[in-house]
Design an enzyme around this catalytic site. Structure first.
Site, PDB file in Angstrom:
ATOM      1  N   HIS A  67      36.340   4.161  29.660  1.00  0.00           N
ATOM      2  CA  HIS A  67      37.390   4.837  30.423  1.00  0.00           C
ATOM      3  C   HIS A  67      36.801   5.959  31.273  1.00  0.00           C
ATOM      4  O   HIS A  67      35.884   6.650  30.856  1.00  0.00           O
ATOM      5  CB  HIS A  67      38.462   5.396  29.476  1.00  0.00           C
ATOM      6  CG  HIS A  67      39.367   4.335  28.960  1.00  0.00           C
ATOM      7  ND1 HIS A  67      38.985   3.465  27.959  1.00  0.00           N
ATOM      8  CD2 HIS A  67      40.609   3.977  29.315  1.00  0.00           C
ATOM      9  CE1 HIS A  67      39.981   2.622  27.724  1.00  0.00           C
ATOM     10  NE2 HIS A  67      40.963   2.913  28.543  1.00  0.00           N
ATOM     11  N   SER A  84      43.594   1.934  36.974  1.00  0.00           N
ATOM     12  CA  SER A  84      43.407   3.369  36.724  1.00  0.00           C
ATOM     13  C   SER A  84      43.847   4.208  37.915  1.00  0.00           C
ATOM     14  O   SER A  84      44.395   5.296  37.750  1.00  0.00           O
ATOM     15  CB  SER A  84      41.952   3.677  36.377  1.00  0.00           C
ATOM     16  OG  SER A  84      41.676   3.255  35.064  1.00  0.00           O
ATOM     17  N   GLN A  85      43.621   3.712  39.133  1.00  0.00           N
ATOM     18  CA  GLN A  85      44.095   4.428  40.323  1.00  0.00           C
ATOM     19  C   GLN A  85      45.603   4.621  40.256  1.00  0.00           C
ATOM     20  O   GLN A  85      46.105   5.727  40.470  1.00  0.00           O
ATOM     21  CB  GLN A  85      43.750   3.657  41.599  1.00  0.00           C
ATOM     22  CG  GLN A  85      42.303   3.681  41.987  1.00  0.00           C
ATOM     23  CD  GLN A  85      42.036   2.756  43.177  1.00  0.00           C
ATOM     24  OE1 GLN A  85      42.942   2.409  43.931  1.00  0.00           O
ATOM     25  NE2 GLN A  85      40.788   2.353  43.333  1.00  0.00           N
ATOM     26  N   GLN A  88      46.549   7.090  37.289  1.00  0.00           N
ATOM     27  CA  GLN A  88      46.234   8.498  37.549  1.00  0.00           C
ATOM     28  C   GLN A  88      47.114   9.064  38.669  1.00  0.00           C
ATOM     29  O   GLN A  88      47.546  10.216  38.599  1.00  0.00           O
ATOM     30  CB  GLN A  88      44.746   8.678  37.853  1.00  0.00           C
ATOM     31  CG  GLN A  88      43.898   8.455  36.606  1.00  0.00           C
ATOM     32  CD  GLN A  88      42.516   9.073  36.695  1.00  0.00           C
ATOM     33  OE1 GLN A  88      42.310  10.094  37.353  1.00  0.00           O
ATOM     34  NE2 GLN A  88      41.562   8.469  36.005  1.00  0.00           N
ATOM     35  N   PHE A 119      38.070  11.644  27.200  1.00  0.00           N
ATOM     36  CA  PHE A 119      39.437  11.811  26.724  1.00  0.00           C
ATOM     37  C   PHE A 119      40.267  10.642  27.260  1.00  0.00           C
ATOM     38  O   PHE A 119      40.243  10.351  28.450  1.00  0.00           O
ATOM     39  CB  PHE A 119      40.003  13.136  27.257  1.00  0.00           C
ATOM     40  CG  PHE A 119      41.443  13.369  26.930  1.00  0.00           C
ATOM     41  CD1 PHE A 119      41.821  13.827  25.682  1.00  0.00           C
ATOM     42  CD2 PHE A 119      42.425  13.144  27.885  1.00  0.00           C
ATOM     43  CE1 PHE A 119      43.152  14.062  25.373  1.00  0.00           C
ATOM     44  CE2 PHE A 119      43.753  13.380  27.592  1.00  0.00           C
ATOM     45  CZ  PHE A 119      44.122  13.836  26.339  1.00  0.00           C
ATOM     46  N   CYS A 122      47.401   7.689  27.650  1.00  0.00           N
ATOM     47  CA  CYS A 122      48.174   6.788  28.500  1.00  0.00           C
ATOM     48  C   CYS A 122      48.786   7.619  29.627  1.00  0.00           C
ATOM     49  O   CYS A 122      49.835   8.233  29.460  1.00  0.00           O
ATOM     50  CB  CYS A 122      49.244   6.070  27.683  1.00  0.00           C
ATOM     51  SG  CYS A 122      50.172   4.868  28.643  1.00  0.00           S
TER      52      CYS A 122
END
Length: 175
Positions: A67, A84-85, A88, A119, A122
């Site tokens: 991650h 992930s884009q 976030q 870290f 979700c």
């Protein structure tokens, strides 16, 4: 996408569609494919979770190490996975003030120094304020607690990604 369509996928198709349900860990998806036919999407997810749970601590740590840091170098360089884009961005990590960014960089560094992996939370179920609060709180955990907590967060991320894929919300990773 219904379960018949999932069960009818070739190995390559299954990997193309579900290869990033666990961030940058297509080997998990590849291993789960052999459990077909699945009776439901939930059963497929359960197979993923059982695979993760069966791993030794070092394997779980490896999953966590795949991650990216939240609001880290991969975000600023544009090298995050598509999933992930989106996650976030939804958590507000793409619109941080300079002070918020400095705080996250410091917390990410403290966390990785203490635990040896990034870290994981979700992000879709959080926002930038909750993320920073959780980072501060979880820095107080012992390594085993944090390994378990991080693994549970990976499962939440997986669940949301599978649900979005099955509804056609997320694009497959390679198609």
């Amino acid at each position: 996408m219904d379960i018949q369509a999932v069960n009818g996928m070739s190995y390559e198709e299954f990997l193309d569609v579900f290869g990033n349900i666990i961030e940058k860990c297509p080997l998990i998806t590849a291993a789960v494919w052999s459990n077909r036919p699945f009776s439901s999407i939930n059963e497929m997810e359960k197979c993923v979770y059982e695979f993760i749970d069966s791993l030794p601590s070092s394997g779980k740590e490896g999953i966590l190490r795949c991650h990216p840091d939240l609001a880290g170098r991969e975000l600023t360089s544009g090298s995050l996975t598509i999933e992930s884009q989106q996650e976030q961005r939804q958590a507000g990590l793409t619109t941080l003030t300079s002070g918020e960014r400095e705080t996250l960089v410091r917390l990410n560094s403290q966390y990785k120094t203490k635990f040896g992996f990034p870290f994981v939370i979700c992000a879709k179920m959080s926002d930038k304020y909750k993320i920073m609060e959780e980072m501060r709180s979880r820095l107080q955990n012992d390594p085993l607690q944090e390994l378990l907590k991080g693994t549970e967060e990976v499962k939440k991320i997986c669940h949301l990604r599978v649900q979005e894929l099955s509804k056609g919300v997320l694009l497959p990773t390679k198609l």
